[in-house]
Design a protein around this motif. Sequence first.
Motif, PDB file in Angstrom:
ATOM      1  N   ARG A  82       0.810  -1.218   0.000  1.00 56.23           N
ATOM      2  CA  ARG A  82       0.000   0.000   0.000  1.00 56.23           C
ATOM      3  C   ARG A  82       0.845   1.270   0.000  1.00 56.23           C
ATOM      4  O   ARG A  82       0.359   2.310  -0.355  1.00 56.23           O
ATOM      5  CB  ARG A  82      -0.937   0.003   1.208  1.00 56.23           C
ATOM      6  CG  ARG A  82      -2.142  -0.862   0.998  1.00 56.23           C
ATOM      7  CD  ARG A  82      -3.218  -0.522   1.981  1.00 56.23           C
ATOM      8  NE  ARG A  82      -2.858  -0.752   3.354  1.00 56.23           N
ATOM      9  CZ  ARG A  82      -2.998  -1.910   3.983  1.00 56.23           C
ATOM     10  NH1 ARG A  82      -3.467  -2.936   3.371  1.00 56.23           N
ATOM     11  NH2 ARG A  82      -2.663  -2.033   5.239  1.00 56.23           N
ATOM     12  N   ARG A  84       1.610   3.119   2.400  1.00 55.42           N
ATOM     13  CA  ARG A  84       0.968   4.135   3.206  1.00 55.42           C
ATOM     14  C   ARG A  84       1.625   4.253   4.577  1.00 55.42           C
ATOM     15  O   ARG A  84       2.319   5.192   4.841  1.00 55.42           O
ATOM     16  CB  ARG A  84      -0.530   3.821   3.383  1.00 55.42           C
ATOM     17  CG  ARG A  84      -1.297   3.821   2.089  1.00 55.42           C
ATOM     18  CD  ARG A  84      -1.398   5.248   1.546  1.00 55.42           C
ATOM     19  NE  ARG A  84      -2.140   5.246   0.317  1.00 55.42           N
ATOM     20  CZ  ARG A  84      -1.592   5.348  -0.878  1.00 55.42           C
ATOM     21  NH1 ARG A  84      -0.331   5.512  -1.030  1.00 55.42           N
ATOM     22  NH2 ARG A  84      -2.342   5.326  -1.946  1.00 55.42           N
ATOM     23  N   GLU A  91      -3.980   3.806   9.898  1.00 57.10           N
ATOM     24  CA  GLU A  91      -4.871   3.468   8.790  1.00 57.10           C
ATOM     25  C   GLU A  91      -6.333   3.607   9.205  1.00 57.10           C
ATOM     26  O   GLU A  91      -7.145   4.164   8.467  1.00 57.10           O
ATOM     27  CB  GLU A  91      -4.595   2.050   8.305  1.00 57.10           C
ATOM     28  CG  GLU A  91      -3.274   1.912   7.603  1.00 57.10           C
ATOM     29  CD  GLU A  91      -3.013   0.490   7.151  1.00 57.10           C
ATOM     30  OE1 GLU A  91      -3.909  -0.362   7.303  1.00 57.10           O
ATOM     31  OE2 GLU A  91      -1.927   0.243   6.645  1.00 57.10           O
ATOM     32  N   VAL A  94      -7.178   7.280   9.511  1.00 57.30           N
ATOM     33  CA  VAL A  94      -7.325   7.926   8.199  1.00 57.30           C
ATOM     34  C   VAL A  94      -8.683   7.580   7.586  1.00 57.30           C
ATOM     35  O   VAL A  94      -9.366   8.455   7.034  1.00 57.30           O
ATOM     36  CB  VAL A  94      -6.162   7.540   7.263  1.00 57.30           C
ATOM     37  CG1 VAL A  94      -6.440   7.950   5.826  1.00 57.30           C
ATOM     38  CG2 VAL A  94      -4.863   8.167   7.744  1.00 57.30           C
ATOM     39  N   THR A 122     -11.020   6.477  -1.266  1.00 55.80           N
ATOM     40  CA  THR A 122     -10.833   5.226  -0.537  1.00 55.80           C
ATOM     41  C   THR A 122     -10.123   4.197  -1.405  1.00 55.80           C
ATOM     42  O   THR A 122      -9.239   3.479  -0.925  1.00 55.80           O
ATOM     43  CB  THR A 122     -12.196   4.685  -0.052  1.00 55.80           C
ATOM     44  OG1 THR A 122     -12.823   5.685   0.743  1.00 55.80           O
ATOM     45  CG2 THR A 122     -12.026   3.431   0.780  1.00 55.80           C
ATOM     46  N   TRP A 125      -6.546   5.110  -1.426  1.00 51.03           N
ATOM     47  CA  TRP A 125      -5.885   4.792  -0.161  1.00 51.03           C
ATOM     48  C   TRP A 125      -5.484   3.324  -0.116  1.00 51.03           C
ATOM     49  O   TRP A 125      -4.441   2.966   0.399  1.00 51.03           O
ATOM     50  CB  TRP A 125      -6.781   5.139   1.016  1.00 51.03           C
ATOM     51  CG  TRP A 125      -6.174   4.753   2.328  1.00 51.03           C
ATOM     52  CD1 TRP A 125      -6.509   3.684   3.099  1.00 51.03           C
ATOM     53  CD2 TRP A 125      -5.089   5.396   2.994  1.00 51.03           C
ATOM     54  NE1 TRP A 125      -5.712   3.638   4.215  1.00 51.03           N
ATOM     55  CE2 TRP A 125      -4.827   4.683   4.171  1.00 51.03           C
ATOM     56  CE3 TRP A 125      -4.322   6.516   2.711  1.00 51.03           C
ATOM     57  CZ2 TRP A 125      -3.831   5.038   5.064  1.00 51.03           C
ATOM     58  CZ3 TRP A 125      -3.333   6.874   3.609  1.00 51.03           C
ATOM     59  CH2 TRP A 125      -3.100   6.137   4.766  1.00 51.03           C
TER      60      TRP A 125
END
Length: 167
Positions: A82, A84, A91, A94, A122, A125
């Motif tokens: 991901r 991220r 996560e 967020v 989304t 993300w």
Amino acid sequence: MESFRVSDRTLGAVIGAATIAYLVAAWRIPAFSLGTVPVQSRAFPLGLGAVLLVLSVLLVLRPGTPAVEEDDDARPDDHAIRHRTTDSRVEVFVLLAGAAAYIAALVPLGFVLATALYVIATAWWFSYERPVVAFAVGAGLAVGTQLAFAQLLSVRLPSGVLAPLGL
């Protein structure tokens, strides 16, 4: 930090059990008694529950991959895919912040625009790698839901900045 994993079958069974309880509660919603209406108050909850029940059964029946012993080095880390964050709490925060932003944007931007942006954001993300598909799903879901509420249920959702277009 070790991540918590649940099999698809277990998740499908838990969702299915919760859905059955939801359907029982939805079935107990009283009908309107003040005249005739095209759609009763329990129609949407029952329809939603039926769809969720079918999806949970499909999740339980879905063929799984055989359990294979893997080295942690051989399996790519979910966070690395991901790109991220490595902290699952971030996560969750967020995603909750995104839901709060969606709720805040619902009236000023309107249902169609806010929903489309939320679905696209989304998907981004979660590193969905096909932005055209994410855009099509977000826009289609938003417009389809808007039309269903307006045409079938006679419920007006917030139009926001798209009010001049009649959406």
